[in-house]
Design a protein around this motif. Structure first.
Motif, mmCIF file in Angstrom:
data_model
loop_
_atom_site.group_PDB
_atom_site.id
_atom_site.type_symbol
_atom_site.label_atom_id
_atom_site.label_comp_id
_atom_site.label_asym_id
_atom_site.label_seq_id
_atom_site.Cartn_x
_atom_site.Cartn_y
_atom_site.Cartn_z
ATOM 1 N N ASN A 110 0.848 -1.201 0.000
ATOM 2 C CA ASN A 110 0.000 0.000 0.000
ATOM 3 C C ASN A 110 0.882 1.248 0.000
ATOM 4 O O ASN A 110 1.115 1.858 1.044
ATOM 5 C CB ASN A 110 -0.934 0.005 1.213
ATOM 6 N N HIS A 150 0.304 4.160 -0.790
ATOM 7 C CA HIS A 150 -0.369 5.402 -0.412
ATOM 8 C C HIS A 150 -0.450 5.533 1.107
ATOM 9 O O HIS A 150 -0.515 6.643 1.627
ATOM 10 C CB HIS A 150 -1.778 5.437 -1.018
ATOM 11 N N GLN A 151 -0.424 4.417 1.796
ATOM 12 C CA GLN A 151 -0.447 4.440 3.261
ATOM 13 C C GLN A 151 0.960 4.362 3.838
ATOM 14 O O GLN A 151 1.266 5.045 4.821
ATOM 15 C CB GLN A 151 -1.280 3.268 3.791
ATOM 16 N N ARG A 161 5.090 4.861 3.575
ATOM 17 C CA ARG A 161 5.976 5.815 2.903
ATOM 18 C C ARG A 161 7.434 5.423 3.070
ATOM 19 O O ARG A 161 7.877 5.102 4.172
ATOM 20 C CB ARG A 161 5.739 7.222 3.442
#
Length: 241
Positions: free
Chosen positions: A202, A204-205, A207
């Motif tokens: 993921n 987007h969640q 980093r």
């Protein structure tokens, strides 16, 4: 009136058939072409870009720089395999055991990704839209068979690393390496490759440039898996280097 409705229905069926055949033709042509030529952009990149524009975000740019496997640090493909699909060299595109486990434990099938192989993820990223519908999964299965038939395992892995999403607008390992570590993908260290692989579920969640404690724990787990697989020797044994 009935004749008109009948003719209209026939026209709609013919139109629908032409659309389906056209899409199949495009997918087949893409599978053959991308067995030899770089993938200029993926369907997911297009989806992300259009979504940003529709939201009024004209600063967003979905970007990727294609690089061949020879220009990627061997730690990166190893990290991706350790994190996402350790059976990749030996399966034929599908992990039947993982699929059965997901279906048994998730009646609602909300965690479909858990059973997705790198081949399936590559098929989805390059040719299809993001999402978890059964229609998309069915199309993904057909395309997966196509790329497993036409492409080599090394080619599938190369394409995957060039289209995988590592962050907001960051697609492909070369773009990710330059963006987060300020160096080419060929220079990635073992630890850096594991960190990139840690965000793949993921991006987007999770980093790369601000890893959470979970991402850091996952990075360490991936490093252990890389060692257990046998390091770079694993790639050589399966002709993936």
């Amino acid at each position: 009136m009935r004749k008109r409705k009948g003719r209209l229905l026939q026209k709609l069926k013919a139109w629908g058939l032409r659309v389906v055949l056209s899409l199949v033709g495009i997918w087949l042509a893409g599978i053959v072409a991308f067995a030899f030529f770089p993938v200029p952009f993926s369907a997911v990149m297009v989806e992300r870009q259009l979504s940003a524009w529709l939201k009024g975000d004209f600063a967003y740019v979905a970007h990727s720089d294609w690089v061949d496997m020879d220009a990627i640090s061997p730690w990166m493909p190893l990290a991706a395999l350790a994190a996402e699909d350790q059976k990749f060299p030996t399966h034929w595109g599908f992990d039947v055991e993982a699929i059965s486990s997901v279906l048994e434990n998730e009646p609602g099938a909300r965690q479909i990704r858990g059973a997705s192989t790198l081949s399936q993820q590559t098929a989805k990223n390059v040719f299809l839209w993001d999402g978890r519908s059964w229609i998309r999964k069915g199309l993904e299965a057909g395309i997966t068979v196509g790329i497993e038939t036409v492409w080599t395992k090394r080619r599938i892995l190369t394409v995957y690393l060039n289209v995988a999403e590592f962050g907001n607008g960051v697609f492909g390992v070369e773009e990710a390496s330059q963006r987060f570590f300020h160096k080419p993908a060929s220079k990635l260290t073992q630890s850096e490759a594991a960190l990139l692989a840690a965000v793949l579920p993921n991006p987007h969640q999770f980093r790369v440039n601000a890893p959470s404690s979970y991402v850091l724990r996952r990075q360490q787990w991936i490093l252990r898996q890389m060692r257990q697989l046998g390091g770079e020797g694993f790639l050589r044994r399966h002709k993936l280097d």
